[in-house]
Design a protein around this motif. Structure first.
Motif, mmCIF file in Angstrom:
data_model
loop_
_atom_site.group_PDB
_atom_site.id
_atom_site.type_symbol
_atom_site.label_atom_id
_atom_site.label_comp_id
_atom_site.label_asym_id
_atom_site.label_seq_id
_atom_site.Cartn_x
_atom_site.Cartn_y
_atom_site.Cartn_z
ATOM 1 N N LYS A 15 33.051 -7.856 -1.509
ATOM 2 C CA LYS A 15 31.761 -8.099 -0.601
ATOM 3 C C LYS A 15 30.289 -8.014 -2.281
ATOM 4 O O LYS A 15 29.861 -9.259 -1.788
ATOM 5 C CB LYS A 15 31.111 -7.393 -0.598
ATOM 6 C CG LYS A 15 30.533 -8.376 0.964
ATOM 7 C CD LYS A 15 29.997 -7.890 2.617
ATOM 8 C CE LYS A 15 28.802 -8.303 3.181
ATOM 9 N NZ LYS A 15 28.456 -7.590 4.061
ATOM 10 N N HIS A 16 30.356 -7.168 -3.047
ATOM 11 C CA HIS A 16 29.161 -6.470 -3.278
ATOM 12 C C HIS A 16 29.557 -7.623 -4.605
ATOM 13 O O HIS A 16 28.419 -7.460 -5.160
ATOM 14 C CB HIS A 16 29.441 -5.143 -3.854
ATOM 15 C CG HIS A 16 30.061 -4.898 -4.667
ATOM 16 N ND1 HIS A 16 31.981 -4.355 -4.427
ATOM 17 C CD2 HIS A 16 30.237 -4.694 -6.511
ATOM 18 C CE1 HIS A 16 32.700 -4.365 -5.190
ATOM 19 N NE2 HIS A 16 31.709 -3.823 -6.517
ATOM 20 N N VAL A 17 30.114 -8.002 -5.673
ATOM 21 C CA VAL A 17 30.855 -9.116 -5.813
ATOM 22 C C VAL A 17 29.991 -9.860 -5.870
ATOM 23 O O VAL A 17 29.080 -11.766 -6.969
ATOM 24 C CB VAL A 17 32.159 -8.964 -6.873
ATOM 25 C CG1 VAL A 17 32.250 -10.206 -7.937
ATOM 26 C CG2 VAL A 17 32.012 -7.801 -7.587
ATOM 27 N N ALA A 34 24.426 -12.800 -16.058
ATOM 28 C CA ALA A 34 25.277 -12.448 -15.045
ATOM 29 C C ALA A 34 25.508 -10.844 -15.397
ATOM 30 O O ALA A 34 25.837 -10.718 -14.346
ATOM 31 C CB ALA A 34 26.117 -13.152 -14.028
ATOM 32 N N LEU A 35 26.200 -10.688 -16.081
ATOM 33 C CA LEU A 35 26.870 -9.885 -16.861
ATOM 34 C C LEU A 35 26.163 -9.344 -18.192
ATOM 35 O O LEU A 35 26.466 -7.874 -18.409
ATOM 36 C CB LEU A 35 28.392 -10.308 -18.464
ATOM 37 C CG LEU A 35 28.888 -11.093 -17.261
ATOM 38 C CD1 LEU A 35 30.389 -11.693 -17.855
ATOM 39 C CD2 LEU A 35 30.172 -9.997 -15.878
ATOM 40 N N TYR A 36 24.947 -9.414 -18.002
ATOM 41 C CA TYR A 36 23.966 -9.007 -18.923
ATOM 42 C C TYR A 36 23.439 -7.538 -18.306
ATOM 43 O O TYR A 36 23.268 -7.731 -16.924
ATOM 44 C CB TYR A 36 22.886 -9.431 -20.051
ATOM 45 C CG TYR A 36 22.050 -8.565 -20.279
ATOM 46 C CD1 TYR A 36 22.516 -8.323 -21.272
ATOM 47 C CD2 TYR A 36 20.450 -8.456 -19.496
ATOM 48 C CE1 TYR A 36 20.788 -7.885 -21.786
ATOM 49 C CE2 TYR A 36 19.507 -7.263 -20.173
ATOM 50 C CZ TYR A 36 20.021 -6.953 -21.095
ATOM 51 O OH TYR A 36 18.492 -6.585 -21.860
ATOM 52 N N ARG A 37 23.962 -6.178 -18.853
ATOM 53 C CA ARG A 37 23.208 -5.303 -18.313
ATOM 54 C C ARG A 37 21.785 -4.442 -18.139
ATOM 55 O O ARG A 37 21.388 -4.172 -19.281
ATOM 56 C CB ARG A 37 24.082 -3.774 -18.332
ATOM 57 C CG ARG A 37 25.476 -4.179 -17.646
ATOM 58 C CD ARG A 37 26.734 -2.679 -18.522
ATOM 59 N NE ARG A 37 25.823 -1.812 -18.447
ATOM 60 C CZ ARG A 37 26.432 -0.900 -17.397
ATOM 61 N NH1 ARG A 37 27.871 -1.165 -16.507
ATOM 62 N NH2 ARG A 37 26.210 0.533 -17.008
ATOM 63 N N SER A 38 20.643 -4.304 -17.255
ATOM 64 C CA SER A 38 19.309 -4.257 -17.939
ATOM 65 C C SER A 38 19.216 -3.151 -17.308
ATOM 66 O O SER A 38 19.537 -2.573 -16.248
ATOM 67 C CB SER A 38 18.436 -5.804 -17.110
ATOM 68 O OG SER A 38 16.996 -5.577 -16.854
ATOM 69 N N THR A 45 23.918 -2.895 -8.992
ATOM 70 C CA THR A 45 24.457 -4.039 -9.546
ATOM 71 C C THR A 45 24.647 -3.868 -11.115
ATOM 72 O O THR A 45 26.187 -4.594 -11.614
ATOM 73 C CB THR A 45 22.677 -4.034 -9.916
ATOM 74 O OG1 THR A 45 21.769 -4.940 -9.085
ATOM 75 C CG2 THR A 45 22.978 -5.708 -10.718
ATOM 76 N N TYR A 46 25.213 -2.758 -11.476
ATOM 77 C CA TYR A 46 26.232 -2.713 -12.610
ATOM 78 C C TYR A 46 27.626 -1.405 -12.063
ATOM 79 O O TYR A 46 28.022 -2.157 -12.405
ATOM 80 C CB TYR A 46 25.654 -0.941 -13.643
ATOM 81 C CG TYR A 46 24.142 -0.764 -13.544
ATOM 82 C CD1 TYR A 46 23.786 -1.639 -14.568
ATOM 83 C CD2 TYR A 46 23.515 0.535 -13.918
ATOM 84 C CE1 TYR A 46 22.349 -1.506 -15.575
ATOM 85 C CE2 TYR A 46 22.397 0.257 -14.287
ATOM 86 C CZ TYR A 46 21.859 -0.439 -15.145
ATOM 87 O OH TYR A 46 21.158 -0.689 -15.556
#
Length: 70
Positions: A15-17, A34-38, A45-46
């Protein structure tokens, strides 16, 4: 599984994905973005990004062809 099989059945994802995919699409992000880790992202989110990176084939299929939530 062949590409036809991926398109024929929806991918089952957490669900979280699924929520992350919807949030990204609502904000008009690309799948790459969407795959970038800010550093601005939350720990939740991580977790979504980590799952997507470990399950790239499922994430891509869910992004482009739809999904079911488990």
């Amino acid at each position: 599984m062949c590409w036809y099989g991926i398109m024929k059945t929806k991918t089952v994802i957490p669900k979280h994905v699924a929520e992350w995919i919807e949030r990204c699409k609502e904000n008009e992000l690309t799948i790459t973005q969407a795959l970038y880790r800010s550093p601005k992202f939350t720990e939740d989110t991580y977790k979504c990004i980590d799952w997507a990176l470990l399950n790239q084939d499922l994430f891509i299929s869910a992004w482009f062809h739809g999904y079911k939530i488990y």
